[in-house]
Scaffold this motif. Sequence first.
Motif, PDB file in Angstrom:
ATOM      1  N   TYR A 192      -8.991   9.667  -6.200  1.00  0.00           N
ATOM      2  CA  TYR A 192      -7.858  10.530  -5.855  1.00  0.00           C
ATOM      3  C   TYR A 192      -7.271  11.111  -7.137  1.00  0.00           C
ATOM      4  O   TYR A 192      -6.802  10.370  -8.001  1.00  0.00           O
ATOM      5  N   TYR A 202       5.901  -6.918  -9.372  1.00  0.00           N
ATOM      6  CA  TYR A 202       4.486  -7.053  -9.735  1.00  0.00           C
ATOM      7  C   TYR A 202       3.907  -5.676 -10.064  1.00  0.00           C
ATOM      8  O   TYR A 202       4.144  -4.697  -9.341  1.00  0.00           O
ATOM      9  N   TYR A 250       6.723   3.600   0.904  1.00  0.00           N
ATOM     10  CA  TYR A 250       6.507   2.182   0.598  1.00  0.00           C
ATOM     11  C   TYR A 250       7.462   1.707  -0.492  1.00  0.00           C
ATOM     12  O   TYR A 250       8.122   0.666  -0.356  1.00  0.00           O
ATOM     13  N   GLN A 254      -4.966   8.645 -14.061  1.00  0.00           N
ATOM     14  CA  GLN A 254      -3.848   7.739 -13.753  1.00  0.00           C
ATOM     15  C   GLN A 254      -4.070   6.422 -14.493  1.00  0.00           C
ATOM     16  O   GLN A 254      -5.200   5.943 -14.599  1.00  0.00           O
ATOM     17  N   ARG A 258     -14.259   7.059  -3.690  1.00  0.00           N
ATOM     18  CA  ARG A 258     -13.370   8.226  -3.646  1.00  0.00           C
ATOM     19  C   ARG A 258     -12.349   8.131  -4.769  1.00  0.00           C
ATOM     20  O   ARG A 258     -11.669   7.103  -4.893  1.00  0.00           O
ATOM     21  N   SER A 289       7.994  -4.664  -6.508  1.00  0.00           N
ATOM     22  CA  SER A 289       6.848  -3.830  -6.895  1.00  0.00           C
ATOM     23  C   SER A 289       7.190  -2.895  -8.047  1.00  0.00           C
ATOM     24  O   SER A 289       8.312  -2.376  -8.128  1.00  0.00           O
ATOM     25  N   SER A 290       6.195  -2.648  -8.902  1.00  0.00           N
ATOM     26  CA  SER A 290       6.371  -1.675  -9.977  1.00  0.00           C
ATOM     27  C   SER A 290       6.658  -0.287  -9.420  1.00  0.00           C
ATOM     28  O   SER A 290       7.192   0.572 -10.132  1.00  0.00           O
ATOM     29  N   SER A 291       6.284  -0.077  -8.162  1.00  0.00           N
ATOM     30  CA  SER A 291       6.454   1.257  -7.578  1.00  0.00           C
ATOM     31  C   SER A 291       7.925   1.669  -7.485  1.00  0.00           C
ATOM     32  O   SER A 291       8.208   2.859  -7.353  1.00  0.00           O
ATOM     33  N   ARG A 331     -12.424  -1.398  -4.812  1.00  0.00           N
ATOM     34  CA  ARG A 331     -13.298  -0.305  -4.359  1.00  0.00           C
ATOM     35  C   ARG A 331     -14.307   0.084  -5.433  1.00  0.00           C
ATOM     36  O   ARG A 331     -15.457   0.399  -5.131  1.00  0.00           O
ATOM     37  N   GLY A 338       0.823  -1.213   0.000  1.00  0.00           N
ATOM     38  CA  GLY A 338       0.000   0.000   0.000  1.00  0.00           C
ATOM     39  C   GLY A 338       0.851   1.253   0.000  1.00  0.00           C
ATOM     40  O   GLY A 338       1.666   1.462   0.905  1.00  0.00           O
ATOM     41  N   ARG A 371      -6.991  -6.954  -2.170  1.00  0.00           N
ATOM     42  CA  ARG A 371      -7.009  -6.170  -0.920  1.00  0.00           C
ATOM     43  C   ARG A 371      -8.069  -5.069  -1.019  1.00  0.00           C
ATOM     44  O   ARG A 371      -8.184  -4.401  -2.042  1.00  0.00           O
ATOM     45  N   ARG A 387      -2.788   2.315 -14.901  1.00  0.00           N
ATOM     46  CA  ARG A 387      -2.076   1.209 -14.267  1.00  0.00           C
ATOM     47  C   ARG A 387      -2.020   0.029 -15.215  1.00  0.00           C
ATOM     48  O   ARG A 387      -2.977  -0.241 -15.967  1.00  0.00           O
ATOM     49  N   ARG A 393      -0.268   4.650  -0.123  1.00  0.00           N
ATOM     50  CA  ARG A 393      -0.731   5.865   0.536  1.00  0.00           C
ATOM     51  C   ARG A 393      -0.490   5.893   2.051  1.00  0.00           C
ATOM     52  O   ARG A 393      -0.007   6.905   2.568  1.00  0.00           O
ATOM     53  N   THR A 440       0.429  -3.715 -10.171  1.00  0.00           N
ATOM     54  CA  THR A 440      -0.941  -3.652  -9.637  1.00  0.00           C
ATOM     55  C   THR A 440      -1.796  -4.895  -9.955  1.00  0.00           C
ATOM     56  O   THR A 440      -2.458  -4.978 -10.986  1.00  0.00           O
ATOM     57  N   PHE A 492      -7.895  -0.140  -5.842  1.00  0.00           N
ATOM     58  CA  PHE A 492      -8.895   0.594  -6.611  1.00  0.00           C
ATOM     59  C   PHE A 492      -9.958  -0.293  -7.257  1.00  0.00           C
ATOM     60  O   PHE A 492     -11.147   0.028  -7.208  1.00  0.00           O
ATOM     61  N   ASP A 529       1.571   9.126  -5.717  1.00  0.00           N
ATOM     62  CA  ASP A 529       0.728   8.434  -6.704  1.00  0.00           C
ATOM     63  C   ASP A 529       1.384   8.579  -8.078  1.00  0.00           C
ATOM     64  O   ASP A 529       1.628   9.702  -8.537  1.00  0.00           O
TER      65      ASP A 529
HETATM   66  C1  UGA Z   1      -0.700  -1.150  -5.963  1.00  0.00           C
HETATM   67  C2  UGA Z   1      -0.585  -1.915  -4.634  1.00  0.00           C
HETATM   68  O1  UGA Z   1      -1.486  -1.356  -3.672  1.00  0.00           O
HETATM   69  C3  UGA Z   1       0.818  -1.867  -4.094  1.00  0.00           C
HETATM   70  O2  UGA Z   1       0.904  -2.767  -3.002  1.00  0.00           O
HETATM   71  C4  UGA Z   1       1.764  -2.300  -5.187  1.00  0.00           C
HETATM   72  O3  UGA Z   1       3.075  -2.282  -4.768  1.00  0.00           O
HETATM   73  C5  UGA Z   1       1.605  -1.441  -6.420  1.00  0.00           C
HETATM   74  O4  UGA Z   1       0.264  -1.571  -6.883  1.00  0.00           O
HETATM   75  C6  UGA Z   1       2.525  -1.892  -7.539  1.00  0.00           C
HETATM   76  O5  UGA Z   1       2.093  -2.054  -8.675  1.00  0.00           O
HETATM   77  O6  UGA Z   1       3.706  -2.041  -7.286  1.00  0.00           O
HETATM   78  P1  UGA Z   1      -1.385   1.277  -6.586  1.00  0.00           P
HETATM   79  O7  UGA Z   1      -0.898   1.373  -7.979  1.00  0.00           O
HETATM   80  O8  UGA Z   1      -1.434   2.533  -5.777  1.00  0.00           O
HETATM   81  O9  UGA Z   1      -0.545   0.248  -5.723  1.00  0.00           O
HETATM   82  O10 UGA Z   1      -2.807   0.566  -6.715  1.00  0.00           O
HETATM   83  P2  UGA Z   1      -4.209   0.914  -6.097  1.00  0.00           P
HETATM   84  O11 UGA Z   1      -4.107   0.994  -4.624  1.00  0.00           O
HETATM   85  O12 UGA Z   1      -5.183  -0.018  -6.686  1.00  0.00           O
HETATM   86  O13 UGA Z   1      -4.466   2.398  -6.680  1.00  0.00           O
HETATM   87  C7  UGA Z   1      -4.537   2.599  -8.094  1.00  0.00           C
HETATM   88  C8  UGA Z   1      -4.936   4.048  -8.365  1.00  0.00           C
HETATM   89  O14 UGA Z   1      -6.258   4.271  -7.871  1.00  0.00           O
HETATM   90  C9  UGA Z   1      -4.056   5.087  -7.696  1.00  0.00           C
HETATM   91  O15 UGA Z   1      -3.861   6.165  -8.581  1.00  0.00           O
HETATM   92  C10 UGA Z   1      -4.878   5.549  -6.499  1.00  0.00           C
HETATM   93  O16 UGA Z   1      -4.633   6.883  -6.105  1.00  0.00           O
HETATM   94  C11 UGA Z   1      -6.288   5.394  -7.025  1.00  0.00           C
HETATM   95  N1  UGA Z   1      -7.294   5.144  -5.960  1.00  0.00           N
HETATM   96  C12 UGA Z   1      -7.136   4.112  -5.104  1.00  0.00           C
HETATM   97  C13 UGA Z   1      -8.412   5.970  -5.877  1.00  0.00           C
HETATM   98  O17 UGA Z   1      -8.577   6.935  -6.651  1.00  0.00           O
HETATM   99  N2  UGA Z   1      -9.340   5.714  -4.897  1.00  0.00           N
HETATM  100  C14 UGA Z   1      -9.202   4.680  -4.024  1.00  0.00           C
HETATM  101  O18 UGA Z   1     -10.090   4.493  -3.153  1.00  0.00           O
HETATM  102  C15 UGA Z   1      -8.078   3.847  -4.128  1.00  0.00           C
END
Ligand code: UGA
Length: 324
Positions: A213, A183, A154, A218, A211, A130-132, A199, A90, A192, A220, A92, A185, A196, A281
């Motif tokens: 953000y 990995y 993170y 963005q 919500r 992680s791709s991050s 959700r 995660g 989990r 993925r 955020r 996303t 996104f 982000d």
């Molecule tokens: C995800 C995983 O949560 C990380 O554990 C992992 O390391 C990462 O992928 C990865 O690829 O390495 P993230 O890309 O932030 O991280 O994935 P999400 O949590 O699904 O978020 C994707 C996008 O949706 C982000 O831009 C986030 O800001 C947005 N988002 C997320 C929202 O707009 N609203 C939400 O309620 C949740």
Amino acid sequence: MNTSTSPRRVVVTGAAGFIGSHLTDALLNNGTTVIAVDKRDHNDPAAAANLAPLHGRPGYHPVTADLRDCALQPLLLDADAVFHLAGIPGVRPSWGPQFSEYIDANVLATQRLMDTATAMRVPRVVVASSSSVYGVTDGLPSIESDHPAPASPYAVTKLAEEQLSLAHAARHGSATTVVALRYFTVYGPRQRPDMFIHRALHAAATGQPLRLYGDGHQRRDFTYVTDAVAATIAAATTEEANLVINVGSSANTSLHEIIALAEQLTGQAIDLQAQGTRDGDIPSTCADRTRAKQLLSWMPMTDLRTGMREQLNALVARQQPAAA
Ligand code: UGA
Ligand code: NAD
């Protein structure tokens, strides 16, 4: 795909988690004995659904243990491979006071695990990176040789985790080899709940607000969980090691496109709540998968619509009480 050469006896850390539980399931299907380690067990409501498909299966040996302080030698005894997925994920929340938990789980626990694995000469450790670690990119697919530039606490811990693991493998006389998988996303059933796609599907299925953000543009590289698992199993036996490999589909999709798909799949409009962009982000992620294809004979098999439909079906099934 290289899943037929599954190892004989393995340790999966983070086995009660989203990806770890799918990985354990697939390994058991291949006839592998799995020492399934997690600090959470079936008494933890968030882990119970992940663990339910594993109960009573031949070869399944659950162990409730915290990698930060548990005795590791008995767990690793006679293992052909360790799949190290345990960690705090995660992006955020990592800016907050929980950062010490990220350090403990992703860095210090990995140091303990790698120290023991190399001392016991475990042949292969597959590490969940992680791709991050790439940070903000120029929009082109990320190649493993790109300079990493983590943009969140993170991501810093995930870069530390993979590099720490590789440093152990490179020690003089080490018999342990490492493959660190970046990995991209991952989504699919039991994703989990902070992520996104979960959700978006939950919002569409229940009418609760979603919500968003930032502006929702963005992108993925969303990777279906069984595809990620197939790459992970192949990484246990690939000959070339002591390197990182991207696990992503090489296509990317915007959040607005995900919202539209969730609405199509459910037939329900999503109530969007605009929120500010979150620090760290990344605007766009996309994997170059040349190396995964070459070394793991891997290619993703599941398109986004199919994968999201599977995830929605699992979500709806969980929300319905079981028939009497
Ligand atoms: C995800 C995983 O949560 C990380 O554990 C992992 O390391 C990462 O992928 C990865 O690829 O390495 P993230 O890309 O932030 O991280 O994935 P999400 O949590 O699904 O978020 C994707 C996008 O949706 C982000 O831009 C986030 O800001 C947005 N988002 C997320 C929202 O707009 N609203 C939400 O309620 C949740
Ligand atoms: P998850 O939170 O569902 O699973 C992680 C599991 O690790 C949890 O069950 C947790 O209890 C366990 N764990 C944490 N600290 C532990 C400790 N000290 N000892 C024992 N167990 C511990 O997360 P996930 O989404 O399945 O991610 C698995 C791994 O993959 C993580 O390392 C994550 O950073 C990485 N990753 C995930 C994604 C993704 O899209 N889900 C993308 C890139 C990388």
